[in-house]
Design an enzyme around this catalytic site. Sequence first.
Site, PDB file in Angstrom:
ATOM      1  N   HIS A  58      36.265  -6.354   8.259  1.00 31.03           N
ATOM      2  CA  HIS A  58      34.887  -5.991   7.912  1.00 31.03           C
ATOM      3  C   HIS A  58      34.678  -4.476   7.911  1.00 31.03           C
ATOM      4  CE1 HIS A  58      33.212 -10.237   8.931  1.00 31.03           C
ATOM      5  NE2 HIS A  58      33.629 -10.143   7.692  1.00 31.03           N
ATOM      6  N   HIS A  61      34.067  -2.133  10.769  1.00 24.99           N
ATOM      7  CA  HIS A  61      35.168  -1.933  11.721  1.00 24.99           C
ATOM      8  C   HIS A  61      36.277  -1.060  11.135  1.00 24.99           C
ATOM      9  CE1 HIS A  61      33.618  -4.952  14.642  1.00 24.99           C
ATOM     10  NE2 HIS A  61      32.942  -5.289  13.548  1.00 24.99           N
TER      11      HIS A  61
HETATM   12 FE    FE Z   1      31.215  -6.451  13.163  1.00 24.10          FE
HETATM   13 ZN    ZN Z   2      32.849  -8.462  11.731  1.00 27.47          ZN
END
Ligand code: FE
Ligand code: ZN
Length: 255
Positions: A58, A61
């Site tokens: 994601h 991150h």
């Molecule tokens: Fe997250």
């Molecule tokens: Zn995530």
Amino acid sequence: MPLDIVTVPCLSDNYAFLVHSPQTGETALVDAPEAAPIRRVLTDRGWTLSRILITHHHSDHVDAVEPLREEFNAQVVGATADAERLPRLDLAVAEGDEFEFSGHTVRVLDVSGHTVGHIAFHIPDGKVVFTADSLMALGCGRLFEGSAEQMWTSLSKLAALPPETVVCSGHEYTSANARFALTVEPDNPDLKARAAAIEDARANGRPTVPSTLAEEMATNPFLRANLPGVKALMGMAGSSDATVFAEIRRRKDSF
Ligand code: FE
Ligand code: ZN
């Protein structure tokens, strides 16, 4: 010699973590939501990055992986299974793999559920695990890619770590998690006490992450789906652990 762990608030509610060895002077970053706050801590402490560990793909991150990699010439570590969705990996790892950081062993756990290919990093002699959006403070990640069964398996692996393990998770969602947890177990005294402590921490601008695994075992409804008392409160006495977990997760999604 113990590792220094620094929690770095990023974006609106993300946490990154810096892991520093005073012995070797090396520093690793776990997740890279935003470069500026991470760079600020590194500058303040006079640290440079040697490694960047990625938990999952994601953007909140991984967005700052490339600028930080370039700036510090850091080695990037992430899941083999997710290599095509992650920034370029210098070291690709999978469940059960171990690598070394400054004389400490880092163990890789597959904790799929939130995403498929999400990994956690456990440093046994540092008594710390980096769980990002798998096990979270009083919660767990939403099931975007994996099944409830898969997340339950992942959480069960984390639950088996020593109770004193410090759980470094990826977001400050704890207040909302506490309100939900109280709907599952309104009379759990440890949960009531923790919810009050969380409210106090947030009112004073303090992070509620990290926590300890012992605290999570005593209060986190998603880790407690196997307990007969919780199954009864859910009206699901006799159902399988994973089924009860799935129902708790489903209720949280519409909470
Ligand atoms: Fe997250
Ligand atoms: Zn995530």
